[in-house]
Motif scaffolding. Structure first.
Motif, PDB file in Angstrom:
ATOM      1  N   UNK A  90       0.840  -1.189   0.000  1.00 38.15           N
ATOM      2  CA  UNK A  90       0.000   0.000   0.000  1.00 38.15           C
ATOM      3  C   UNK A  90       0.884   1.252   0.000  1.00 38.15           C
ATOM      4  N   UNK A  91       0.287   2.402  -0.177  1.00 40.42           N
ATOM      5  CA  UNK A  91       1.053   3.648  -0.338  1.00 40.42           C
ATOM      6  C   UNK A  91       1.863   3.990   0.908  1.00 40.42           C
ATOM      7  N   UNK A  92       1.345   3.687   2.110  1.00 44.44           N
ATOM      8  CA  UNK A  92       2.116   3.948   3.332  1.00 44.44           C
ATOM      9  C   UNK A  92       3.363   3.077   3.401  1.00 44.44           C
ATOM     10  N   UNK A  93       3.223   1.804   3.011  1.00 43.52           N
ATOM     11  CA  UNK A  93       4.373   0.898   3.008  1.00 43.52           C
ATOM     12  C   UNK A  93       5.408   1.338   1.969  1.00 43.52           C
ATOM     13  N   UNK A  94       4.940   1.718   0.791  1.00 39.64           N
ATOM     14  CA  UNK A  94       5.862   2.207  -0.242  1.00 39.64           C
ATOM     15  C   UNK A  94       6.603   3.452   0.235  1.00 39.64           C
ATOM     16  N   UNK A  95       5.889   4.374   0.844  1.00 39.60           N
ATOM     17  CA  UNK A  95       6.518   5.599   1.341  1.00 39.60           C
ATOM     18  C   UNK A  95       7.549   5.278   2.418  1.00 39.60           C
ATOM     19  N   UNK A  96       7.214   4.377   3.326  1.00 39.41           N
ATOM     20  CA  UNK A  96       8.134   3.970   4.390  1.00 39.41           C
ATOM     21  C   UNK A  96       9.427   3.405   3.791  1.00 39.41           C
ATOM     22  N   UNK A  97       9.290   2.487   2.839  1.00 42.54           N
ATOM     23  CA  UNK A  97      10.461   1.859   2.221  1.00 42.54           C
ATOM     24  C   UNK A  97      11.264   2.875   1.417  1.00 42.54           C
ATOM     25  N   UNK A  98      10.591   3.691   0.633  1.00 42.70           N
ATOM     26  CA  UNK A  98      11.309   4.674  -0.194  1.00 42.70           C
ATOM     27  C   UNK A  98      12.026   5.700   0.677  1.00 42.70           C
ATOM     28  N   UNK A  99      11.372   6.186   1.725  1.00 39.25           N
ATOM     29  CA  UNK A  99      12.019   7.141   2.628  1.00 39.25           C
ATOM     30  C   UNK A  99      13.245   6.518   3.284  1.00 39.25           C
ATOM     31  N   UNK A 100      13.121   5.263   3.737  1.00 38.45           N
ATOM     32  CA  UNK A 100      14.250   4.557   4.351  1.00 38.45           C
ATOM     33  C   UNK A 100      15.386   4.418   3.340  1.00 38.45           C
ATOM     34  N   UNK A 101      15.043   3.981   2.130  1.00 41.16           N
ATOM     35  CA  UNK A 101      16.042   3.812   1.080  1.00 41.16           C
ATOM     36  C   UNK A 101      16.785   5.127   0.817  1.00 41.16           C
ATOM     37  N   UNK A 102      16.038   6.199   0.627  1.00 40.95           N
ATOM     38  CA  UNK A 102      16.665   7.490   0.309  1.00 40.95           C
ATOM     39  C   UNK A 102      17.514   8.010   1.462  1.00 40.95           C
ATOM     40  N   UNK A 103      17.093   7.783   2.703  1.00 40.14           N
ATOM     41  CA  UNK A 103      17.836   8.287   3.855  1.00 40.14           C
ATOM     42  C   UNK A 103      19.074   7.456   4.183  1.00 40.14           C
ATOM     43  N   UNK A 104      18.961   6.125   4.113  1.00 37.39           N
ATOM     44  CA  UNK A 104      20.035   5.275   4.613  1.00 37.39           C
ATOM     45  C   UNK A 104      20.839   4.531   3.550  1.00 37.39           C
ATOM     46  N   UNK A 105      20.306   4.386   2.356  1.00 38.97           N
ATOM     47  CA  UNK A 105      20.951   3.487   1.397  1.00 38.97           C
ATOM     48  C   UNK A 105      21.392   4.161   0.109  1.00 38.97           C
ATOM     49  N   UNK A 106      20.601   5.035  -0.440  1.00 43.31           N
ATOM     50  CA  UNK A 106      20.857   5.585  -1.772  1.00 43.31           C
ATOM     51  C   UNK A 106      22.289   6.089  -1.955  1.00 43.31           C
ATOM     52  N   UNK A 107      22.781   6.861  -1.035  1.00 39.91           N
ATOM     53  CA  UNK A 107      24.130   7.434  -1.181  1.00 39.91           C
ATOM     54  C   UNK A 107      25.218   6.367  -1.115  1.00 39.91           C
ATOM     55  N   UNK A 108      24.913   5.197  -0.529  1.00 41.15           N
ATOM     56  CA  UNK A 108      25.905   4.129  -0.365  1.00 41.15           C
ATOM     57  C   UNK A 108      25.576   2.900  -1.196  1.00 41.15           C
ATOM     58  N   UNK A 109      24.671   3.004  -2.134  1.00 37.00           N
ATOM     59  CA  UNK A 109      24.168   1.813  -2.824  1.00 37.00           C
ATOM     60  C   UNK A 109      25.242   1.022  -3.570  1.00 37.00           C
ATOM     61  N   UNK A 110      26.353   1.617  -3.894  1.00 32.58           N
ATOM     62  CA  UNK A 110      27.414   0.905  -4.599  1.00 32.58           C
ATOM     63  C   UNK A 110      28.574   0.521  -3.670  1.00 32.58           C
ATOM     64  N   UNK A 111      28.360   0.668  -2.372  1.00 33.78           N
ATOM     65  CA  UNK A 111      29.390   0.348  -1.368  1.00 33.78           C
ATOM     66  C   UNK A 111      28.863  -0.776  -0.490  1.00 33.78           C
ATOM     67  N   UNK A 112      29.709  -1.764  -0.208  1.00 34.00           N
ATOM     68  CA  UNK A 112      29.313  -2.852   0.705  1.00 34.00           C
ATOM     69  C   UNK A 112      29.116  -2.278   2.095  1.00 34.00           C
ATOM     70  N   UNK A 113      27.985  -2.590   2.683  1.00 36.99           N
ATOM     71  CA  UNK A 113      27.718  -2.216   4.078  1.00 36.99           C
ATOM     72  C   UNK A 113      27.109  -3.422   4.771  1.00 36.99           C
ATOM     73  N   UNK A 114      26.974  -3.337   6.059  1.00 35.35           N
ATOM     74  CA  UNK A 114      26.310  -4.391   6.787  1.00 35.35           C
ATOM     75  C   UNK A 114      24.806  -4.153   6.738  1.00 35.35           C
ATOM     76  N   UNK A 115      24.031  -5.069   7.268  1.00 31.10           N
ATOM     77  CA  UNK A 115      22.583  -4.909   7.341  1.00 31.10           C
ATOM     78  C   UNK A 115      22.255  -3.676   8.163  1.00 31.10           C
ATOM     79  N   UNK A 116      21.290  -2.911   7.715  1.00 27.90           N
ATOM     80  CA  UNK A 116      20.886  -1.689   8.427  1.00 27.90           C
ATOM     81  C   UNK A 116      19.557  -1.969   9.106  1.00 27.90           C
ATOM     82  N   UNK A 117      19.531  -1.835  10.421  1.00 29.13           N
ATOM     83  CA  UNK A 117      18.297  -2.015  11.173  1.00 29.13           C
ATOM     84  C   UNK A 117      17.963  -0.715  11.851  1.00 29.13           C
ATOM     85  N   UNK A 118      16.691  -0.338  11.814  1.00 27.66           N
ATOM     86  CA  UNK A 118      16.246   0.893  12.461  1.00 27.66           C
ATOM     87  C   UNK A 118      15.051   0.568  13.339  1.00 27.66           C
TER      88      UNK A 118
END
Length: 118
Positions: A90-118
């Motif tokens: 649903x739209x709330x779930x999509x927004x949650x995932x996209x916001x998380x992706x943009x905040x925590x992953x997008x800038x590092x998407x080509x760099x190996x990192x460990x699992x991110x838990x929030x």
């Protein structure tokens, strides 16, 4: 993953929400456009079977295990012609995932990192 000509990149990431649902975010990126595609790892097939892929314990920093687990999931996917429903978030779930992706992953998407838990 990249296209044969190297012009397009495809990124897959998976998010387990606190409601127990697992969402795959597939990003298709070219030099001109970025497309975000969201779907659950749960699908209903035209034989009425419901498949719900559950991931193992591979750690994000372990490239070999992550690659193995990703392709186990990828090979597990049924052909689109056999799917009735692929359970769109649903739209709330999509927004949650996209916001998380943009905040925590997008800038590092080509760099190996460990699992991110929030």
């Amino acid at each position: 993953m990249s296209s044969k000509d190297g012009q397009d990149n495809f990124y897959f990431s998976f998010y387990e929400l606190n409601n127990g649902k697992i969402i795959c975010l597939n990003i298709c990126q070219s030099s001109e456009i970025i497309q975000y595609n969201f779907y659950y790892t749960k699908k209903e097939l035209n034989n009425v079977e419901i498949i719900d892929y559950k991931f193992g314990n591979a750690k994000a920093i372990d490239e070999n295990e992550m690659s193995k687990e990703f392709f186990e999931w990828f090979d597990y996917l049924p052909p689109m012609s056999k799917e009735i429903d692929y359970f769109i978030p649903n739209s709330d779930e999509e927004k949650c995932v996209k916001d998380f992706y943009l905040e925590y992953i997008d800038a590092k998407k080509d760099i190996k990192t460990n699992t991110i838990e929030v």
